[in-house]
Scaffold this motif. Structure first.
Motif, PDB file in Angstrom:
ATOM      1  N   HIS A 100      56.032  33.240  11.294  1.00 54.67           N
ATOM      2  CA  HIS A 100      56.863  34.439  11.494  1.00 54.67           C
ATOM      3  C   HIS A 100      56.411  35.201  12.736  1.00 54.67           C
ATOM      4  CE1 HIS A 100      53.836  37.307   9.837  1.00 54.67           C
ATOM      5  NE2 HIS A 100      53.570  36.386   8.938  1.00 54.67           N
ATOM      6  N   ASP A 133      47.604  37.517  11.858  1.00 59.88           N
ATOM      7  CA  ASP A 133      48.793  37.348  11.004  1.00 59.88           C
ATOM      8  C   ASP A 133      50.053  37.615  11.809  1.00 59.88           C
ATOM      9  OD1 ASP A 133      50.581  37.148   8.952  1.00 59.88           O
ATOM     10  OD2 ASP A 133      49.962  38.971   7.932  1.00 59.88           O
ATOM     11  N   MET A 134      50.680  36.585  12.424  1.00 57.00           N
ATOM     12  CA  MET A 134      50.131  35.258  12.535  1.00 57.00           C
ATOM     13  C   MET A 134      50.466  34.639  13.877  1.00 57.00           C
ATOM     14  SD  MET A 134      52.782  33.155  10.055  1.00 57.00           S
ATOM     15  CE  MET A 134      52.534  31.617  10.915  1.00 57.00           C
ATOM     16  N   GLU A 167      59.353  38.499   7.963  1.00 58.37           N
ATOM     17  CA  GLU A 167      58.541  37.996   6.854  1.00 58.37           C
ATOM     18  C   GLU A 167      57.806  39.135   6.168  1.00 58.37           C
ATOM     19  OE1 GLU A 167      55.091  36.242   4.690  1.00 58.37           O
ATOM     20  OE2 GLU A 167      55.093  37.746   6.246  1.00 58.37           O
ATOM     21  N   GLU A 168      57.393  40.140   6.945  1.00 55.83           N
ATOM     22  CA  GLU A 168      56.450  41.132   6.417  1.00 55.83           C
ATOM     23  C   GLU A 168      57.091  42.160   5.490  1.00 55.83           C
ATOM     24  OE1 GLU A 168      53.416  40.866   6.521  1.00 55.83           O
ATOM     25  OE2 GLU A 168      52.718  39.941   8.361  1.00 55.83           O
ATOM     26  N   GLU A 192      50.182  30.372   8.386  1.00 55.73           N
ATOM     27  CA  GLU A 192      49.508  31.623   7.999  1.00 55.73           C
ATOM     28  C   GLU A 192      47.992  31.419   8.067  1.00 55.73           C
ATOM     29  OE1 GLU A 192      50.515  34.639   7.038  1.00 55.73           O
ATOM     30  OE2 GLU A 192      52.671  34.433   6.659  1.00 55.73           O
TER      31      GLU A 192
HETATM   32 ZN   LIG Z   1      51.851  36.498   7.694  1.00 52.36          ZN
END
Ligand SMILES: [Zn+2]
Length: 412
Positions: A100, A133-134, A167-168, A192
């Protein structure tokens, strides 16, 4: 051992500065949730020189709403996913490489020793928001494919390199949109941060909010009101018992036992006033195959309500803020074993496949895309979402070599 392993490791050694510069350019692009396009622009310009086909598209909520893992209420204008297809000759196994582009927000800037978007290098570490991340894992995936192209390692199966958005913040819609668009393969890898330990499972996690109502009054005459905190307590105690029960009876060879955690309580207006409302937030985890954990949690609230006249007449409101489902791929499958072999060859140590203690997009690739899925990447998940986030550069370079080796073995 692939016949290219010597060339791969020489190439990584000779290109360290170029590779670090690319990671820096990704970190310098602010890609806090909603601004991913800044990073996708850097990403796309690097891919333009490579022999791949680009598919650049925004997730379409209308198409995704049919999935029960779809997260509502997100807008995707100027937030494109980018999928680069590196075509094989069709005689081998295909692979999805996924990461991501978004990061969380930096929190309080004073707590950062280096500005979050400066990508400062010091003592073998690169500091910056998203370094661990990431973006390190994401950059390494692209650089591994660049290496494969430069060294002319032939591909037999297609490789799909995915840089996804969103994604977060609740998570998942970017990867979900790739699956919905038809991107599936014989295996998938999510980059990840796992400190390069391969993982083939992660826990499920449900975030909740429960709002209890009371009735305010001067607390010296509390019999005239209702204390919302006291009304919440029996339920909170039930949750502790439920957590103990889960921990004693639910185990998984790769994952920690489930937890229930109360993380915020918002109640009250002063020391001598009965609180009129009490809002409790927290989360619980659950293992693959234990979806009933959600109804068990709900049952505890219903039981607490049934035992109390006030709560029966003024039922608390339960909301689930997100439900990230768990997943588990067979660690003895050919894909996990291919990854485990790559780790033992490149890192020179035996690291058995393990499990990821938190959620990731891997679940979507595994549960909805039906692909054996591995999580493997540079950086320590404990550095994620913290000030002074960093990634060890040695691990970053190793991950490029490791990915290239694994891709060459699987799809080459
Ligand atoms: Zn992540």
């Amino acid at each position: 051992m692939t016949k290219f392993s010597r060339e791969i490791s020489d190439y990584v050694l000779q290109n360290k500065h170029r590779h670090e510069a690319f990671l820096q350019s990704l970190i310098k692009a602010d890609t806090t949730d909603g601004s991913e396009d800044n990073g996708q622009t850097v990403w796309i310009s690097r891919l333009r020189d490579l022999p791949c086909e680009l598919d650049i598209f925004e997730p379409d909520p209308n198409r995704l709403s049919k999935y029960d893992e779809y997260n509502e209420g997100h807008v995707y204008v100027n937030r494109p996913n980018v999928v680069a297809t590196f075509a094989g000759d069709g005689s081998g196994k295909s692979l999805i490489l996924n990461g991501h582009m978004d990061t969380v927000f930096p929190g309080s800037l004073e707590k950062w020793s280096f500005p979050p978007w400066d990508a400062t290098i010091q003592d073998g570490k690169m500091f910056g928001l998203g370094s661990c991340d990431m973006k390190a894992g994401l950059a390494a995936l692209l650089l591994a494919m660049e290496l494969i192209c430069k060294l002319k390692i032939p591909l037999r199966g297609n490789v799909y390199l995915q840089s996804v958005v969103d994604e977060e913040a609740g998570g998942g819609n970017g990867t979900l949109a790739c699956i919905d668009r038809g991107y599936t393969a014989d295996a998938a890898l999510v980059a990840e941060p796992t400190t390069l330990i391969p993982m083939s499972a992660h826990v499920g996690s449900v975030a909740f909010r429960v709002s209890f109502r009371g009735m305010a009054c001067h607390s010296n005459m509390k019999w005239e009101g209702v204390n919302s905190i006291e009304k919440a307590l029996p339920f909170l105690n039930r949750l502790r018992e439920l957590e103990q029960k889960w921990q004693s009876e639910r185990h998984h060879p790769l994952l920690p036992s489930p937890i229930i955690s109360i993380n915020t309580i918002d109640a009250g207006d002063g020391a001598v006033l009965l609180p009129a409302s009490c809002i409790v937030e927290g989360n619980f985890t659950y293992l693959p195959g234990w979806d009933q954990s959600i109804s068990e949690f709900t049952n505890e609230l219903e039981s607490a309500v049934a035992e109390d006249e006030w709560l029966s007449e003024n039922p608390p409101v339960l909301q689930f803020l997100h439900n990230v489902k768990p997943y588990a791929s067979n660690p003895q499958g050919s894909w996990p074993l291919c990854v485990e072999y790559g780790v033992s060859e490149i890192l020179n140590k035996q690291i058995p496949v393990s499990g990821f203690p938190t959620g990731a997009d891997a679940r979507l690739l595994a549960n909805i895309g039906n692909m054996p899925t591995i999580i493997l990447g540079p950086g320590n998940i404990r550095r994620a979402h913290t000030e002074n986030e960093f990634v060890e550069l040695d691990q970053f370079h190793q991950s490029i070599e490791l990915y290239a080796y694994i891709i060459a073995n699987w799809a080459g």
